[in-house]
Design an enzyme around this catalytic site. Structure first.
Site, PDB file in Angstrom:
ATOM      1  N   LYS A  80       0.619  -1.313   0.018  1.00 17.50           N
ATOM      2  CA  LYS A  80      -0.218   0.098   0.340  1.00 17.50           C
ATOM      3  C   LYS A  80       0.738   0.998  -0.184  1.00 17.50           C
ATOM      4  CE  LYS A  80      -4.521   0.660   0.357  1.00 17.50           C
ATOM      5  NZ  LYS A  80      -6.028   0.102  -0.183  1.00 17.50           N
ATOM      6  N   GLY A 179     -26.150   1.021   1.794  1.00 15.61           N
ATOM      7  CA  GLY A 179     -25.808   1.777   1.167  1.00 15.61           C
ATOM      8  C   GLY A 179     -25.446   0.720  -0.979  1.00 15.61           C
ATOM      9  N   GLY A 181     -24.967   2.293  -3.321  1.00 17.88           N
ATOM     10  CA  GLY A 181     -24.070   3.239  -3.863  1.00 17.88           C
ATOM     11  C   GLY A 181     -23.527   1.589  -5.178  1.00 17.88           C
ATOM     12  N   VAL A 183     -21.593  -0.645  -5.501  1.00 12.35           N
ATOM     13  CA  VAL A 183     -21.249  -2.471  -4.784  1.00 12.35           C
ATOM     14  C   VAL A 183     -22.944  -2.600  -4.925  1.00 12.35           C
ATOM     15  CG1 VAL A 183     -20.534  -3.663  -4.107  1.00 12.35           C
ATOM     16  CG2 VAL A 183     -18.783  -2.605  -4.201  1.00 12.35           C
TER      17      VAL A 183
HETATM   18  P1  NAD Z   1     -20.806   4.031  -2.723  1.00 14.69           P
HETATM   19  O1  NAD Z   1     -19.553   5.226  -2.881  1.00 14.69           O
HETATM   20  O2  NAD Z   1     -20.299   3.988  -5.259  1.00 14.69           O
HETATM   21  O3  NAD Z   1     -21.368   4.025  -2.444  1.00 14.69           O
HETATM   22  C1  NAD Z   1     -21.602   3.557  -1.332  1.00 14.69           C
HETATM   23  C2  NAD Z   1     -23.101   4.452  -0.949  1.00 14.69           C
HETATM   24  O4  NAD Z   1     -23.002   4.187   0.410  1.00 14.69           O
HETATM   25  C3  NAD Z   1     -23.834   5.105  -1.176  1.00 14.69           C
HETATM   26  O5  NAD Z   1     -24.866   4.902  -2.281  1.00 14.69           O
HETATM   27  C4  NAD Z   1     -23.778   6.734  -0.291  1.00 14.69           C
HETATM   28  O6  NAD Z   1     -24.899   7.363  -0.458  1.00 14.69           O
HETATM   29  C5  NAD Z   1     -24.528   5.336   0.910  1.00 14.69           C
HETATM   30  N1  NAD Z   1     -23.792   5.809   2.198  1.00 14.69           N
HETATM   31  C6  NAD Z   1     -22.947   6.543   2.449  1.00 14.69           C
HETATM   32  N2  NAD Z   1     -22.015   7.001   4.447  1.00 14.69           N
HETATM   33  C7  NAD Z   1     -23.491   6.402   4.336  1.00 14.69           C
HETATM   34  C8  NAD Z   1     -24.029   6.245   5.987  1.00 14.69           C
HETATM   35  N3  NAD Z   1     -23.523   6.183   6.499  1.00 14.69           N
HETATM   36  N4  NAD Z   1     -25.009   5.503   5.766  1.00 14.69           N
HETATM   37  C9  NAD Z   1     -26.141   4.583   4.584  1.00 14.69           C
HETATM   38  N5  NAD Z   1     -25.389   4.832   3.652  1.00 14.69           N
HETATM   39  C10 NAD Z   1     -23.997   5.082   3.312  1.00 14.69           C
HETATM   40  O7  NAD Z   1     -19.355   2.916  -2.699  1.00 14.69           O
HETATM   41  P2  NAD Z   1     -18.911   1.491  -3.486  1.00 14.69           P
HETATM   42  O8  NAD Z   1     -18.108   1.218  -4.124  1.00 14.69           O
HETATM   43  O9  NAD Z   1     -20.431   1.024  -3.495  1.00 14.69           O
HETATM   44  O10 NAD Z   1     -18.058   0.849  -2.215  1.00 14.69           O
HETATM   45  C11 NAD Z   1     -19.094   0.880  -1.133  1.00 14.69           C
HETATM   46  C12 NAD Z   1     -18.022  -0.132   0.254  1.00 14.69           C
HETATM   47  O11 NAD Z   1     -17.519  -1.537  -0.306  1.00 14.69           O
HETATM   48  C13 NAD Z   1     -17.153   0.578   0.142  1.00 14.69           C
HETATM   49  O12 NAD Z   1     -17.079   0.238   2.204  1.00 14.69           O
HETATM   50  C14 NAD Z   1     -15.876  -0.045   0.079  1.00 14.69           C
HETATM   51  O13 NAD Z   1     -14.554  -0.137   0.859  1.00 14.69           O
HETATM   52  C15 NAD Z   1     -16.403  -1.175  -0.207  1.00 14.69           C
HETATM   53  N6  NAD Z   1     -15.616  -1.353  -1.796  1.00 14.69           N
HETATM   54  C16 NAD Z   1     -16.040  -2.152  -2.384  1.00 14.69           C
HETATM   55  C17 NAD Z   1     -15.061  -2.178  -3.991  1.00 14.69           C
HETATM   56  C18 NAD Z   1     -15.943  -1.664  -4.664  1.00 14.69           C
HETATM   57  O14 NAD Z   1     -15.274  -2.497  -6.469  1.00 14.69           O
HETATM   58  N7  NAD Z   1     -16.123  -0.824  -5.197  1.00 14.69           N
HETATM   59  C19 NAD Z   1     -14.554  -3.488  -3.390  1.00 14.69           C
HETATM   60  C20 NAD Z   1     -14.332  -3.892  -2.699  1.00 14.69           C
HETATM   61  C21 NAD Z   1     -14.930  -3.080  -1.216  1.00 14.69           C
END
Ligand code: NAD
Length: 356
Positions: A80, A179, A181, A183
């Site tokens: 990292k 969430g 978003g 994922v």
């Molecule tokens: P994203 O930002 O696209 O989506 C996150 C969602 O959570 C958004 O809709 C946001 O409005 C919502 N949110 C934020 N704070 C909140 C709260 N307090 N309560 C409820 N909802 C809330 O992120 P993502 O890419 O979908 O990732 C989501 C999680 O998965 C993160 O923790 C990320 O580190 C983890 N992750 C993502 C990936 C990936 O491929 N994108 C891979 C591994 C881990």
């Protein structure tokens, strides 16, 4: 504690301090392990209050990547990088200077996007080194990893259902997603298509509306999420949400979602879940689809291969839960053991020169 003692305790191979005053670069690259392959992990830009915080973060995060790659069965080690500063310091010269430091490691460390860094920043790094991944589809990369992460998470949920209910079938089961978003939305689609009933919570009204329009289901408040009567809670937003305040509220027998660092305190909260009889799919095991996607890009494998490999998260999650149950330990402790056993056995092969 001296820095060498700390490196030895956490098992790090190398810590590289990178400086270039002309462009304002202060960065640290942590290489935890290259036992299974080159150390891969993103570059995080963050305005750390002091250098100690930056060192602590890079050590913790790089070690986490070793375990994640090992459990996912990838030929990758853990690394990292952190750049100290806020977004205002971002420019071409800064990232190119940082790229030269990465190049100096000759492939021992491969970077990618992370918190506060973007595809654009990676393209500046790429001018100076080939050891960067996570490109956009247009430029030959693997693109947005979230569908693959969601697919792996979906498979992890099925594995938990099988262990808890004797069948992986999600049809008729209720899953609450926190969430919706990148994922969470794809996960909702997979679950909906397989006949699950959905509950959602999010801070973004538009996303909630879009999910209910497409997949039906019900919107719940933040607190109602934790106490929801459902089969699975799938945290897919932020970290630290499983803690001493929320654990007493939980009614679901399974926690299985994609968010990073779901447990506020890995040991304390992991044990509290175990005592409450709640099955927890360790976050770094179930959300490895993103890393699997990047690995496919590195190895020039077709996109379908990444989806296929993420499907194997079903078996890994089952293996981890069964190991935890057999040994009376938390699922996180069990997955750490699976990672360490794989690193040890592959290292042994390398020592015997069976793998180069
Ligand atoms: P994203 O930002 O696209 O989506 C996150 C969602 O959570 C958004 O809709 C946001 O409005 C919502 N949110 C934020 N704070 C909140 C709260 N307090 N309560 C409820 N909802 C809330 O992120 P993502 O890419 O979908 O990732 C989501 C999680 O998965 C993160 O923790 C990320 O580190 C983890 N992750 C993502 C990936 C990936 O491929 N994108 C891979 C591994 C881990």
């Amino acid at each position: 504690m001296s820095i060498f003692t700390e490196l030895a305790e956490l098992g790090h191979e190398q810590l590289l301090f990178c400086r270039n005053d002309e462009v304002g670069l202060r960065a640290i690259i942590g290489i935890h392990s290259t036992a299974l392959g080159p150390a891969l992990g993103g570059t995080r830009l963050y305005p750390y209050a002091n250098e100690e915080d930056a060192v602590r973060d890079v050590l913790r995060l790089s070690r986490g990547m070793t375990y994640k790659a090992a459990v996912a069965g990838l030929d990758l080690g853990g690394g990292k990088a952190v750049i100290i500063g806020d977004r205002s310091i971002k420019n071409e010269a800064l990232f190119r200077a940082f790229g030269r430091h990465i190049q100096s490691l000759s492939g021992r460390y491969i970077t990618a996007e992370d918190m506060n860094t973007t595809v654009q920043d990676m393209s500046w790094i790429r001018r100076e080194t080939q050891w960067v991944t996570g490109q956009e589809k247009l430029t030959g990369g693997s693109g947005d990893p979230s569908p693959v992460t969601a697919w792996g998470t979906y498979q992890g949920i099925r594995a938990c259902l099988e262990v808890v209910y004797g069948s992986p079938d999600v049809g008729g089961r209720t899953v609450a997603i926190q969430g919706i978003g990148s994922v969470g939305f794809h996960l909702a689609r997979f679950l909906h298509e397989a006949g699950a009933k959905l509950l959602y919570t999010d801070v973004n009204e538009r996303r909630l509306r879009s999910a209910t329009e497409q997949f039906g289901g019900k919107i719940v408040s933040q607190d109602a999420f934790y106490s929801a009567e459902c089969d699975v809670l799938a945290p897919c937003a932020i970290g630290g949400i499983i803690n001493s305040r929320t654990i007493p509220m939980l009614r679901a027998p399974i926690i299985a979602g994609a968010a990073n660092n779901q447990l506020d305190d890995e040991t304390r909260d992991g044990e509290a879940l175990e005592q409450a009889g709640i099955t927890y799919a360790p976050d770094y095991v179930i959300n490895a689809g993103g890393l699997i996607n990047v690995y496919a890009e590195l190895k020039n494998l077709p996109a379908e291969m990444a989806m296929n490999d993420a499907g194997n998260i079903f078996n890994t999650v089952k293996q981890v839960i069964n190991k935890a149950r057999a040994n009376g330990i938390t699922t996180t402790a069990a997955s750490n053991q699976v990672a360490e056993e794989r690193i040890e056995s592959v290292s042994k092969l390398k020592r015997l020169h069976l793998i180069r």
